[in-house]
Design an enzyme around this catalytic site. Structure first.
Site, mmCIF file in Angstrom:
data_model
loop_
_atom_site.group_PDB
_atom_site.id
_atom_site.type_symbol
_atom_site.label_atom_id
_atom_site.label_comp_id
_atom_site.label_asym_id
_atom_site.label_seq_id
_atom_site.Cartn_x
_atom_site.Cartn_y
_atom_site.Cartn_z
ATOM 1 N N LYS A 133 0.905 -0.939 -0.391
ATOM 2 C CA LYS A 133 0.412 -0.160 0.343
ATOM 3 C C LYS A 133 1.469 1.289 0.004
ATOM 4 C CE LYS A 133 0.872 1.073 4.013
ATOM 5 N NZ LYS A 133 1.691 2.798 4.364
ATOM 6 N N TYR A 217 -4.701 4.123 6.025
ATOM 7 C CA TYR A 217 -5.143 3.662 7.059
ATOM 8 C C TYR A 217 -6.080 3.770 8.069
ATOM 9 C CZ TYR A 217 -0.502 0.981 8.308
ATOM 10 O OH TYR A 217 0.482 0.299 7.144
#
Length: 365
Positions: A133, A217
């Site tokens: 990510k 996140y």
């Protein structure tokens, strides 16, 4: 306004395989293996300190090869992990991986601006693909990666380790079961002070900026907690170190998300301060998760006194992620976090940047 497909329907945390896209339901003609060979592309901190050590603990996969542009790193890794010469590649020889049966999975651990190129090349080489990510810099790049994997009939998984964490899985189940009633508000922060000045995270052209890195996140936190996809966003971004975060690059990002049910989320990410928690407010109670996105010690407390605490040591999280994904490949099952999941986050990230730039609310398509 038409309600969107909820996160409940689209994440493998719920087991809703019917909602998973073709890239997660790939078909393979390769013979079964007891363990899959993984090649790490990019040997920076995350590969060196976390993924490689984690691959020494995995049961479904192992470190089979590396791709690096630094000969000294190649020599060090060769000796440390007993990697044969034929499994060591440079970026110039990368495509030759197609002819190497030792390597089943290519894990792209490069700056975000390089993800699309190497995921597409990995797919063309016929290898299964994992990518760190953030999935990419733009939604278009994410879609190109998904399309390439579909075209070449290989799987694509994004390295969202928290989905594989039992603490995350427990609080998601509790929220879906109505433990605190209807979700009304989420407040999620993921931030740390980054003293570096010349890392890719401080370079716009390499996919830098906190929203891409720590920001995904907090977007995951809001989406996991509500079980929905946001439909609109407002945002603010700033830097206290303009000599480091230049040309509009965000050191700190804050956003407010609106969900179809009426739930709201306030999310913060930063390289200029330390924060890591998630508060979820429901009609019948609350949930506090702190730390929220740590490599270990993730813990939760319900307002009724119940606790969420599944302890483990650092690198277990990464090992669990890779084991889960390798098992899915071997059993021809959907990826827990397919490319489409990364794409959703990047669409929201793009909307946040637009909202911060214009000062207006931006609808998310």
């Amino acid at each position: 306004m038409t309600s969107r497909r909820t996160f409940l329907q689209t994440t493998a945390l719920t087991g809703a395989a019917a909602a998973i896209s073709p890239s997660a339901l790939w078909a393979s003609t390769k013979p079964a293996k007891d363990k899959l060979g993984v090649a790490l592309v990019g040997l920076g901190y995350y590969s060196t300190d976390l993924l490689a050590p984690a691959l020494q603990k995995t049961k479904n996969c192992y470190l089979a090869g590396i791709v690096t542009g630094t000969p000294a790193k190649a020599e060090k890794w060769k000796k440390q992990y007993n990697i044969p010469d034929k499994n060591i590649y440079s970026y110039q020889t990368f495509d030759q991986i197609a002819n190497n049966p030792d390597i089943d999975v290519i894990y792209v651990v490069l700056p975000p601006s390089m993800h699309e190129e190497y995921v597409v090349r990995a797919a063309k080489a016929g290898k299964q693909v994992w990518v760190e990510k953030p999935m990419a810099v733009t939604a278009k790049e994410c879609q190109n990666m998904i399309d390439a994997c579909n075209k070449n009939k290989v799987s694509l998984a994004v390295g969202y380790r928290l989905h594989h964490d039992p603490n995350t899985q427990e609080y998601v189940k509790g929220l879906r079961d109505g433990k605190i009633g209807k979700i009304q508000m989420v407040n999620c922060s993921a931030a740390y002070y980054d003293a570096r000045t010349d890392h890719w995270k401080q370079k716009k052209e390499m996919g830098g900026g906190v929203m891409y890195d720590m920001g995904v996140y907090v977007l995951q936190g809001a989406r996991l907690a509500t079980g929905e996809e946001p439909i609109a966003v407002t945002a603010q971004q700033y830097t206290s170190r303009p000599d480091v975060y230049k040309n509009g690059l965000d050191e700190t990002s804050m956003a407010q998300l609106i969900f179809p049910s009426g739930a709201r989320a306030v999310v913060q990410s930063s390289y200029g301060m330390n924060m890591n928690f998630m508060d979820v407010i429901g009609s019948k109670g609350t949930l506090r998760v702190e730390p929220y996105s740590g490599y270990n010690n993730v813990k939760g407390v319900w307002s009724n006194g119940g606790k969420i605490d599944h302890p483990y040591e650092v690198t277990w999280q990464q090992a669990k992620q890779m084991d889960d994904d390798a098992e899915a490949i071997m059993n021809k099952k959907p990826m827990m976090v397919p490319g489409e999941e990364g794409l959703r986050d990047i669409k929201i990230v793009e909307a946040i940047y637009q909202a911060a730039k214009t000062g207006k609310q931006v609808k998310i398509a």
